[in-house]
Design a protein around this motif. Structure first.
Motif, mmCIF file in Angstrom:
data_model
loop_
_atom_site.group_PDB
_atom_site.id
_atom_site.type_symbol
_atom_site.label_atom_id
_atom_site.label_comp_id
_atom_site.label_asym_id
_atom_site.label_seq_id
_atom_site.Cartn_x
_atom_site.Cartn_y
_atom_site.Cartn_z
ATOM 1 N N PHE A 116 50.042 21.540 33.925
ATOM 2 C CA PHE A 116 49.571 21.299 35.292
ATOM 3 C C PHE A 116 48.982 19.902 35.387
ATOM 4 O O PHE A 116 48.308 19.444 34.466
ATOM 5 C CB PHE A 116 48.486 22.327 35.657
ATOM 6 C CG PHE A 116 47.826 22.081 36.977
ATOM 7 C CD1 PHE A 116 48.407 22.515 38.153
ATOM 8 C CD2 PHE A 116 46.615 21.410 37.041
ATOM 9 C CE1 PHE A 116 47.786 22.293 39.378
ATOM 10 C CE2 PHE A 116 45.982 21.175 38.266
ATOM 11 C CZ PHE A 116 46.581 21.623 39.428
ATOM 12 N N ILE A 117 49.239 19.242 36.489
ATOM 13 C CA ILE A 117 48.576 17.987 36.804
ATOM 14 C C ILE A 117 48.335 17.956 38.309
ATOM 15 O O ILE A 117 49.132 18.490 39.086
ATOM 16 C CB ILE A 117 49.400 16.760 36.349
ATOM 17 C CG1 ILE A 117 48.591 15.479 36.509
ATOM 18 C CG2 ILE A 117 50.723 16.686 37.084
ATOM 19 C CD1 ILE A 117 49.224 14.255 35.849
ATOM 20 N N GLN A 118 47.223 17.373 38.692
ATOM 21 C CA GLN A 118 46.959 17.181 40.118
ATOM 22 C C GLN A 118 46.458 15.767 40.318
ATOM 23 O O GLN A 118 45.450 15.373 39.747
ATOM 24 C CB GLN A 118 45.931 18.168 40.657
ATOM 25 C CG GLN A 118 45.707 17.972 42.139
ATOM 26 C CD GLN A 118 44.953 19.113 42.789
ATOM 27 O OE1 GLN A 118 44.827 20.196 42.221
ATOM 28 N NE2 GLN A 118 44.463 18.880 43.979
ATOM 29 N N VAL A 119 47.195 15.004 41.087
ATOM 30 C CA VAL A 119 46.778 13.668 41.463
ATOM 31 C C VAL A 119 46.584 13.670 42.979
ATOM 32 O O VAL A 119 45.482 13.542 43.465
ATOM 33 C CB VAL A 119 47.797 12.594 41.009
ATOM 34 C CG1 VAL A 119 47.362 11.213 41.464
ATOM 35 C CG2 VAL A 119 47.962 12.624 39.493
ATOM 36 N N PHE A 120 47.645 13.886 43.724
ATOM 37 C CA PHE A 120 47.544 14.037 45.176
ATOM 38 C C PHE A 120 47.797 15.471 45.601
ATOM 39 O O PHE A 120 47.329 15.922 46.623
ATOM 40 C CB PHE A 120 48.523 13.096 45.901
ATOM 41 C CG PHE A 120 48.161 11.648 45.701
ATOM 42 C CD1 PHE A 120 47.094 11.076 46.375
ATOM 43 C CD2 PHE A 120 48.883 10.867 44.815
ATOM 44 C CE1 PHE A 120 46.757 9.751 46.175
ATOM 45 C CE2 PHE A 120 48.557 9.537 44.610
ATOM 46 C CZ PHE A 120 47.489 8.974 45.296
ATOM 47 N N SER A 121 48.557 16.178 44.800
ATOM 48 C CA SER A 121 48.828 17.592 45.069
ATOM 49 C C SER A 121 49.068 18.280 43.726
ATOM 50 O O SER A 121 49.405 17.640 42.742
ATOM 51 C CB SER A 121 50.043 17.739 45.991
ATOM 52 O OG SER A 121 51.181 17.159 45.402
#
Length: 144
Positions: A116-121
């Protein structure tokens, strides 16, 4: 200008053909002998170029317009170290089911867990490599 395709110069044409048929879960759309294969997958065309075909079959190849080693030495390109600067991104409806399918095939080099990664979404994905070290990223809906 329109999008034509992305093609990968491969070392082992048959192995790569088998790999992409399994990963894409589809048969190859078209082949040009053992030189070139086309996968047409919902508007995205991925092709495989046998990096050794031209040098192994010079009597079957006619070229005009000059010689440019950077582009024309397919066998040298096939033998080059893969820089992993281009990722093939594939989307699926059910990321967990696709992860389990890819894992069960036993052909995914460097298979990561679902991450999982979240930068803008928020973004769920897993990655692996094809036989030539080209990175493939699979994204899709996922519930923890």
């Amino acid at each position: 200008m329109r999008y034509g395709s992305i093609y990968l110069v491969v070392r082992d044409f048959e192995k790569s053909l088998d790999f992409y048929e399994k990963v894409l879960d589809m048969k190859v759309s078209a082949v040009n002998g053992t030189r070139f294969a086309v996968f047409q997958n919902e508007g995205l065309t991925i092709c495989l170029m046998n990096g050794y075909y031209d040098v192994q079959n010079p009597e079957k190849v006619v070229k005009r317009g000059g010689y440019y080693p950077t582009y024309d030495d397919q066998h040298v390109i096939a033998d080059s170290e893969n820089s992993r600067k281009i990722f093939i991104n594939l989307g699926v409806a059910d990321l967990r089911a696709e992860y389990d399918r890819i894992k069960s095939l036993g052909i995914a080099n460097g298979l990561t867990p679902i991450r999982f990664i979240q930068v803008f979404s928020p973004y769920w994905y897993f990655s692996f490599q094809d036989p030539d070290g080209n990175p493939i990223e699979v994204t899709g809906a996922y519930a923890e």
